[in-house]
Design a protein around this motif. Structure first.
Motif, PDB file in Angstrom:
ATOM      1  N   GLU A  28      -1.188   6.544 -10.272  1.00  0.00           N
ATOM      2  CA  GLU A  28       0.046   5.899  -9.794  1.00  0.00           C
ATOM      3  C   GLU A  28       1.138   6.940  -9.523  1.00  0.00           C
ATOM      4  OE1 GLU A  28       0.508   2.643  -8.981  1.00  0.00           O
ATOM      5  OE2 GLU A  28       2.529   3.192  -8.335  1.00  0.00           O
ATOM      6  N   ASP A  65       0.917  -3.997   2.037  1.00  0.00           N
ATOM      7  CA  ASP A  65       0.477  -3.318   3.254  1.00  0.00           C
ATOM      8  C   ASP A  65      -0.875  -2.647   2.984  1.00  0.00           C
ATOM      9  OD1 ASP A  65       0.070  -1.847   5.492  1.00  0.00           O
ATOM     10  OD2 ASP A  65       1.949  -0.700   5.370  1.00  0.00           O
ATOM     11  N   GLN A  66      -1.941  -3.285   3.449  1.00  0.00           N
ATOM     12  CA  GLN A  66      -3.297  -2.786   3.189  1.00  0.00           C
ATOM     13  C   GLN A  66      -3.472  -1.319   3.595  1.00  0.00           C
ATOM     14  OE1 GLN A  66      -5.676  -4.144   1.609  1.00  0.00           O
ATOM     15  NE2 GLN A  66      -5.421  -6.358   1.644  1.00  0.00           N
ATOM     16  N   GLN A  67      -2.790  -0.935   4.663  1.00  0.00           N
ATOM     17  CA  GLN A  67      -2.975   0.423   5.205  1.00  0.00           C
ATOM     18  C   GLN A  67      -2.589   1.515   4.215  1.00  0.00           C
ATOM     19  OE1 GLN A  67      -4.573   0.779   8.078  1.00  0.00           O
ATOM     20  NE2 GLN A  67      -4.622  -1.458   8.092  1.00  0.00           N
ATOM     21  N   THR A  68      -1.642   1.176   3.326  1.00  0.00           N
ATOM     22  CA  THR A  68      -1.132   2.215   2.425  1.00  0.00           C
ATOM     23  C   THR A  68      -1.927   2.301   1.115  1.00  0.00           C
ATOM     24  OG1 THR A  68       0.401   0.689   1.382  1.00  0.00           O
ATOM     25  CG2 THR A  68       1.225   1.889   3.295  1.00  0.00           C
ATOM     26  N   LEU A  69      -2.878   1.375   0.912  1.00  0.00           N
ATOM     27  CA  LEU A  69      -3.537   1.288  -0.404  1.00  0.00           C
ATOM     28  C   LEU A  69      -4.587   2.373  -0.638  1.00  0.00           C
ATOM     29  CD1 LEU A  69      -4.049  -2.557  -0.719  1.00  0.00           C
ATOM     30  CD2 LEU A  69      -2.254  -1.161  -1.740  1.00  0.00           C
ATOM     31  N   LYS A  70      -5.262   2.792   0.426  1.00  0.00           N
ATOM     32  CA  LYS A  70      -6.303   3.819   0.347  1.00  0.00           C
ATOM     33  C   LYS A  70      -7.499   3.384  -0.505  1.00  0.00           C
ATOM     34  CE  LYS A  70      -2.560   7.117   0.204  1.00  0.00           C
ATOM     35  NZ  LYS A  70      -1.946   8.028  -0.742  1.00  0.00           N
ATOM     36  N   GLU A  97      -4.743  -1.126  -7.023  1.00  0.00           N
ATOM     37  CA  GLU A  97      -3.649  -0.607  -6.210  1.00  0.00           C
ATOM     38  C   GLU A  97      -2.771  -1.751  -5.686  1.00  0.00           C
ATOM     39  OE1 GLU A  97      -6.804   0.188  -6.006  1.00  0.00           O
ATOM     40  OE2 GLU A  97      -6.929   2.343  -6.382  1.00  0.00           O
ATOM     41  N   GLY A 148       0.288   8.484  -6.306  1.00  0.00           N
ATOM     42  CA  GLY A 148       0.055   7.573  -5.186  1.00  0.00           C
ATOM     43  C   GLY A 148      -1.379   7.634  -4.695  1.00  0.00           C
ATOM     44  N   TYR A 149      -2.299   7.982  -5.594  1.00  0.00           N
ATOM     45  CA  TYR A 149      -3.721   8.075  -5.251  1.00  0.00           C
ATOM     46  C   TYR A 149      -4.428   6.767  -5.597  1.00  0.00           C
ATOM     47  CZ  TYR A 149      -3.557  13.259  -4.916  1.00  0.00           C
ATOM     48  OH  TYR A 149      -3.292  14.554  -4.575  1.00  0.00           O
ATOM     49  N   GLU A 203     -10.255   6.342  -0.738  1.00  0.00           N
ATOM     50  CA  GLU A 203     -10.057   7.548   0.076  1.00  0.00           C
ATOM     51  C   GLU A 203      -9.805   8.731  -0.837  1.00  0.00           C
ATOM     52  OE1 GLU A 203      -6.902   7.054   2.975  1.00  0.00           O
ATOM     53  OE2 GLU A 203      -7.717   5.113   3.580  1.00  0.00           O
TER      54      GLU A 203
END
Lengths: 250, 325
Positions: A132, B182-187, B75, A135-136, A170
C-alpha cells in the motif's frame, strides 16, 4: 529481473520460551534463533524465479547486528547480496513497511517476496502495508507463482479459506509466501563458505530517512491459563460413556 | 467519535459465520465507548446479504455495491473500505481473522495511517476509548497485552474468542454508499476461485471437528475418520504433517499458521501434539486424543486420552456411538 526478499530472525519454533522478569519480552539467552520459516520459502521462491529468468536476489533484514546471521543463511541458500538495516530499538509492522519502502525506492526490484507471517508475533501485516505504501499490487498467501512471458505480470495461485484463488498482478508487485509454495533447499557447505564473501551493505534507519515510531506496543506478556488434561480412558466403551454422561457432547 | 465499523466477509448472499464474532466484538466495544456500530459490506449484487446483515443489532449497515467490485481484489476493496471509513468518524475498524481480512486490513491501515493489531482475543475500553487488546504470540504459548496509539485503530478478531452476534427481528438501517473504483489504476486482476467442494461443515463453523495427523499413515486413514465425522456431523481437520504429505487439502490445516478452531468436541487422531497444532485447537471445549504413543504430548491437554491404534479404535468408536445416539 531483480527480486528483493526479506528475512526475519525469530526464535526457533521448537524452543521452550520464558518471559523476562520485566514482562516485556521473552528471555533470549540460550534460545536458538533461525530464519522465519515462511521467509525461507520466500528466499527459495526468489531463487527459483532468478534461475528461470536470470537476475539478482537481494536479501534484507532489520534488527541489531545478530540478524546478519539470518542474512548469511539466505546468502548461503543462493541469494546474491544482503542489506542489513542496523536498528536495535522496538518497532511494529508499519515501521518495518516504512523501512522496506525506502529500500525498494533505492533498489527498484521487480518483485518483492516476504513470508506470509513471522512465527514469533504472528502479525502478518508488513508485506501488505509495504504494498500500500508503494502503491503496488499484492498476491498474498501464494502457493504457485508464474511470471508471464513478457515479464510484465505474475499469475499467482493463492491459498484462501475453502480453496484457492488465482490473481494476476502487474510488476513490480508484492508476493507473500505460504507453506506449500515450495520446499526450501538446504545450504551446502561450499555455499555456506561462499556466502561469507558475499557483500552485505549496512544501513541505518536515519540514513534511510525513516523515523521509527511504533503505533503498536507490547505492554505486558503473560502465560495463558494452562489446560487441565491428562486423563486417560481404558477403552472405547469407557470413552463413549464419558463423552455421553460427563462431557455431554454426543 | 467512538464509532466502530465491522468489515464483513460474505459469500453466496450470506455473511460468513465468523463475521458474526467480529460483529459481536464491535457492537460491545461501541456500547462501551458510547459510540455507534456499523457493518460494512463491499461487493457487487448484494441485495440478499444486506437484508440479512441488517438483523444483527448494529446501528446500521453500510453498503458499497458496485459491479467494479464483483471479483475480489485487496487493492479495490481497500479503496472502497477506506472511503467509507473516512466518512464515518470511526475510531475502531474490525474484521474477523480470515484469508480475506488478513491481506486487506493492512492496506486499509496504511491508507488511514493507523496502527493495526492482528487476531485479537479481547478488547479493553476506558473513558470512551480503546485502551488495549490481548492477543496470542509465539504459537499461543504467550499472551500479550498491547496498546495502540492513534485516533483510529484497525484490528482483526479471532473468531473463536468472541460469541456470535444473535440474529434479531428488528432491522437496522441500510445505507448505500458509492465509491469510485478506477480499474485501470489497480494493477491487479481477479481471475478465478477454485473451491474445495465438501459436503461437511466448514472447519471454523463446526461444533465437532475430527482431525488426523501423521499417525493416520495416508489418505486411507482420513477415510476412516471420515466415517466418524459423517456420524457426528463433524468437519475434518488435519495437522501440518498430514497436509504436507498431501493426504488432505491445505485449507484443512489446524494450527498456528492454519485455521484456529474451538468446537464443542475436538477429536485428535494420530496427532502427536506439536505446539503449533495446539495453538489452533486448545480452546476447544472437550478434547479427545487417540494415539498409539502413550507419551504423545497431545495427551497432556486432552480431557480424554485413549492409547490405541486408530485403525481399530475409530471403527469401534463409530459402532459404540451408534449404540448410544
Amino acid at each position: 529481473m531483480k527480486i528483493l526478499v526479506t528475512v526475519k530472525r525469530v526464535s526457533d519454533p521448537e524452543a521452550k520460551l520464558k518471559i523476562k522478569p520485566d514482562g516485556l519480552w521473552i528471555q533470549t539467552e540460550g534460545v536458538k534463533f533461525v530464519v522465519n520459516p515462511f521467509d525461507e520459502i520466500a528466499v527459495e521462491e526468489a531463487l527459483r524465479i532468478k534461475e528461470k529468468q536470470t537476475g539478482e536476489v537481494v536479501v534484507v533484514s532489520v534488527g541489531d547486528k545478530v540478524v546478519t546471521e539470518q542474512i548469511r543463511a539466505a546468502l548461503a541458500m543462493g541469494a546474491d547480496r544482503g542489506i542489513f538495516v542496523n536498528y536495535a530499538g522496538s518497532y511494529d509492522s508499519y515501521d518495518i513497511a516504512n523501512i522496506l519502502a525506502k529500500i525498494v525506492e533505492q533498489e527498484k526490484p521487480d518483485i518483492i517476496i516476504l513470508g506470509k507471517q513471522a512465527v514469533d508475533d504472528d502479525m502478518g501485516q508488513a508485506g501488505f502495508m509495504l504494498a500500500e505504501l508503494l502503491g503496488y499490487p499484492q498476491a498474498a498467501f501464494a502457493s504457485k507463482v508464474e511470471i508471464t512471458d513478457d515479464k510484465k505480470k505474475a499469475k499467482v495461485t493463492r491459498e484462501i479459506d475453502g480453496g484457492l484463488e488465482v490473481k494476476e498482478v502487474e510488476l513490480p508487485c508484492i508476493i507473500t509466501a505460504d507453506l506449500r509454495l515450495n520446499t526450501p533447499r538446504y545450504a551446502s557447505l561450499p555455499n555456506i563458505m561462499k556466502a561469507k564473501q558475499k557483500p552485505v551493505k549496512e544501513l541505518t534507519v536515519e540514513s534511510l530517512g525513516v523515523a521509527v515510531k511504533p503505533r503498536v506496543t507490547v505492554k505486558k506478556l503473560s502465560e495463558p491459563p494452562k489446560r487441565k488434561g491428562g486423563v486417560k480412558v481404558e477403552s472405547v466403551q469407557d470413552l463413549v460413556s464419558k463423552l455421553k454422561t460427563e462431557a455431554k457432547v454426543i | 467519535m467512538g464509532n466502530v465499523i465491522i468489515l464483513c466477509e460474505h459469500k453466496n448472499g450470506e455473511l460468513i459465520k465468523q463475521s458474526l464474532s467480529a460483529a459481536k466484538a464491535g457492537i460491545d466495544a461501541a456500547k462501551a465507548m458510547g459510540g455507534k456500530s456499523y457493518l460494512l459490506l463491499i461487493g457487487s449484487g448484494m441485495d440478499r446479504v444486506k437484508e440479512s446483515a441488517s438483523h444483527f443489532g448494529t446501528d446500521g449497515v453500510l453498503v458499497v455495491d458496485d459491479p467494479a467490485l464483483a471479483g475480489y481484489t485487496a487493492e479495490a476493496y481497500a479503496i472502497a473500505a477506506y472511503e467509507t471509513i473516512k466518512s464515518q468518524s470511526a475510531s475502531l475498524v474490525l474484521s474477523t481473522t480470515s484469508a480475506f481480512a488478513k491481506e486487506l486490513l493492512p492496506r486499509i491501515a496504511v491508507k488511514l495511517k493507523a496502527g493495526m493489531v492482528s487476531d485479537i482475543l479481547s478488547i479493553n475500553t476506558e473513558g470512551g476509548k480503546v485502551s488495549g487488546f490481548t492477543r496470542a504470540m509465539w504459537a499461543g504459548s504467550i499472551v500479550a497485552d498491547v496498546a495502540v496509539d492513534g485516533d483510529i485503530i484497525i484490528a482483526t478478531v479471532r473468531g473463536t474468542a468472541f460469541e456470535h452476534a444473535p440474529k434479531l427481528d428488528k432491522a437496522s438501517e441500510v445505507k448505500a454508499l458509492s465509491v469510485k473504483i478506477d480499474q485501470q489504476t489497480l494493477k491487479a486482476k481477479y481471475i478465478e476461485t477454485i473451491e474445495h467442494k465438501s459436503t461437511r461443515p466448514q472447519l471454523t463453523d463446526a461444533s465437532v471437528v475430527i482431525s488426523g495427523g501423521r499417525g493416520l499413515k495416508g489418505p486411507e486413514g482420513f477415510k476412516t475418520i471420515g466415517q466418524l465425522a459423517d456420524l457426528l456431523g463433524a468437519a475434518i481437520g488435519a495437522s501440518r504433517a498430514a497436509v504436507d504429505a498431501g493426504w488432505v487439502e491445505n485449507d484443512l490445516q489446524v494450527g498456528q499458521t492454519g485455521k484456529i478452531v474451538a468446537p464443542n468436541l475436538y477429536i485428535a487422531v494420530g496427532i502427536s501434539g506439536a505446539i503449533q497444532h495446539l495453538a489452533g485447537m486448545k480452546d476447544s471445549k472437550t478434547i479427545v486424543a487417540i494415539n498409539k504413543d502413550p507419551d504423545a504430548p497431545i495427551f497432556q491437554i486432552a480431557d480424554y486420552g485413549l492409547v490405541a491404534d486408530f485403525a481399530k479404535a475409530v471403527p469401534e468408536l463409530v459402532e459404540e456411538i451408534k449404540k448410544v445416539k
